[in-house]
Write an enzyme that holds these catalytic residues in place. Structure first.
Site, PDB file in Angstrom:
ATOM      1  N   LYS A 188      32.723 -73.262 -12.819  1.00  0.00           N
ATOM      2  CA  LYS A 188      33.370 -74.574 -12.892  1.00  0.00           C
ATOM      3  C   LYS A 188      34.061 -74.858 -11.550  1.00  0.00           C
ATOM      4  O   LYS A 188      34.638 -73.940 -10.989  1.00  0.00           O
ATOM      5  CB  LYS A 188      34.379 -74.605 -14.051  1.00  0.00           C
TER       6      LYS A 188
ATOM      7  N   TYR B 175      44.408 -63.142 -14.152  1.00  0.00           N
ATOM      8  CA  TYR B 175      43.230 -62.290 -14.340  1.00  0.00           C
ATOM      9  C   TYR B 175      43.365 -61.360 -15.553  1.00  0.00           C
ATOM     10  O   TYR B 175      43.172 -60.150 -15.446  1.00  0.00           O
ATOM     11  CB  TYR B 175      42.928 -61.467 -13.078  1.00  0.00           C
TER      12      TYR B 175
ATOM     13  N   THR C 117      34.305 -69.821 -19.380  1.00  0.00           N
ATOM     14  CA  THR C 117      35.395 -69.294 -18.572  1.00  0.00           C
ATOM     15  C   THR C 117      34.922 -68.742 -17.232  1.00  0.00           C
ATOM     16  O   THR C 117      33.961 -67.980 -17.174  1.00  0.00           O
ATOM     17  CB  THR C 117      36.165 -68.209 -19.366  1.00  0.00           C
TER      18      THR C 117
ATOM     19  N   ASP D   4      38.140 -73.620 -22.510  1.00  0.00           N
ATOM     20  CA  ASP D   4      38.453 -72.684 -21.445  1.00  0.00           C
ATOM     21  C   ASP D   4      39.230 -71.536 -22.088  1.00  0.00           C
ATOM     22  O   ASP D   4      39.817 -71.693 -23.167  1.00  0.00           O
ATOM     23  CB  ASP D   4      39.287 -73.396 -20.371  1.00  0.00           C
ATOM     24  N   ARG D   5      39.234 -70.392 -21.435  1.00  0.00           N
ATOM     25  CA  ARG D   5      39.908 -69.224 -22.012  1.00  0.00           C
ATOM     26  C   ARG D   5      41.364 -69.115 -21.566  1.00  0.00           C
ATOM     27  O   ARG D   5      42.285 -69.308 -22.350  1.00  0.00           O
ATOM     28  CB  ARG D   5      39.122 -67.955 -21.637  1.00  0.00           C
ATOM     29  N   ASP D   6      41.569 -68.797 -20.285  1.00  0.00           N
ATOM     30  CA  ASP D   6      42.907 -68.513 -19.761  1.00  0.00           C
ATOM     31  C   ASP D   6      43.696 -69.813 -19.603  1.00  0.00           C
ATOM     32  O   ASP D   6      43.274 -70.722 -18.893  1.00  0.00           O
ATOM     33  CB  ASP D   6      42.809 -67.795 -18.412  1.00  0.00           C
TER      34      ASP D   6
ATOM     35  N   CYS E 185      31.533 -66.781 -16.233  1.00  0.00           N
ATOM     36  CA  CYS E 185      30.951 -66.765 -14.890  1.00  0.00           C
ATOM     37  C   CYS E 185      31.739 -65.805 -14.003  1.00  0.00           C
ATOM     38  O   CYS E 185      32.863 -66.114 -13.600  1.00  0.00           O
ATOM     39  CB  CYS E 185      30.961 -68.160 -14.286  1.00  0.00           C
TER      40      CYS E 185
ATOM     41  N   HIS F 101      27.926 -71.077  -7.284  1.00  0.00           N
ATOM     42  CA  HIS F 101      27.121 -70.738  -8.460  1.00  0.00           C
ATOM     43  C   HIS F 101      27.127 -71.904  -9.459  1.00  0.00           C
ATOM     44  O   HIS F 101      28.178 -72.489  -9.718  1.00  0.00           O
ATOM     45  CB  HIS F 101      27.651 -69.462  -9.119  1.00  0.00           C
TER      46      HIS F 101
ATOM     47  N   ASP G 148      42.562 -76.418 -18.867  1.00  0.00           N
ATOM     48  CA  ASP G 148      43.885 -76.603 -18.280  1.00  0.00           C
ATOM     49  C   ASP G 148      43.836 -76.894 -16.783  1.00  0.00           C
ATOM     50  O   ASP G 148      44.873 -77.154 -16.184  1.00  0.00           O
ATOM     51  CB  ASP G 148      44.771 -75.382 -18.549  1.00  0.00           C
TER      52      ASP G 148
END
Length: 169
Positions: free
Chosen positions: A111, A21, A52, A10-12, A91, A107, A136
């Site tokens: 996730k 954001y 992400t 995952d990114r953030d 996404c 969608h 996370d």
């Protein structure tokens, strides 16, 4: 050619600090140990893939191009520290999107749905049964479960130390 395992990241909140954001260059703050963790996963033979959710696009907070630019910057920053990202899947869809183009009730890529992981597996010939997901949020763990991937929840600290402590990495 033998299928390779993937490390889905995952990114953030995993690779970068989640500042709400993030999309501007000044918001690209790596989590401690992020580049080293990616480098460790590369050395262990994992294909490293960022997956992400980016509803900020759907909410009209920033453009899809801004999101892609930010992701390219992240990949470059990780590379400066020796970590190679093999692919990025993002996404931008959300059920309550302000921009109609990005409105979708559920969608398959968003996730907790496993669409990004499944698409990456098909496009990069990955072995999901030997892969792992580091996220996370509960939605990350659910996406991993639905894709048949071992999920590992990272909540804080040094990402490289977290990776070192994993039984499979």
């Amino acid at each position: 050619m033998t299928q390779r395992p993937a490390a889905f990241l995952d990114r953030d909140g995993v690779l970068i600090v989640d500042s709400g954001y993030p999309h501007r260059p000044d918001q690209l703050v790596l989590i401690p140990g992020a580049a080293e963790a990616v480098k460790r996963l590369n050395a262990a033979g994992y294909v490293t893939v960022i997956v992400t959710n980016q509803s900020g696009v759907a909410r009209g907070m920033f453009s899809e191009e801004t999101m892609h630019d930010f992701n390219r910057r992240l990949v470059a920053r990780l590379a400066e520290g020796g970590g190679r990202i093999d692919a990025v899947y993002a996404c931008p869809f959300h059920s309550e999107a302000a921009d109609e183009r990005y409105r979708h009730p559920d969608h398959p890529d968003r996730k907790p749905n496993p669409g990004m992981l499944l698409r990456a597996a098909a496009e990069h010939d990955l072995d999901l049964s030997r892969s792992l997901m580091i996220g996370d949020q509960p939605s990350d763990m659910e996406a991993a479960r639905r894709a048949g991937v071992a999920g590992h929840r990272f909540t804080e600290g040094d990402l490289d130390q977290f990776i070192r402590d994993l039984p499979r990495a």
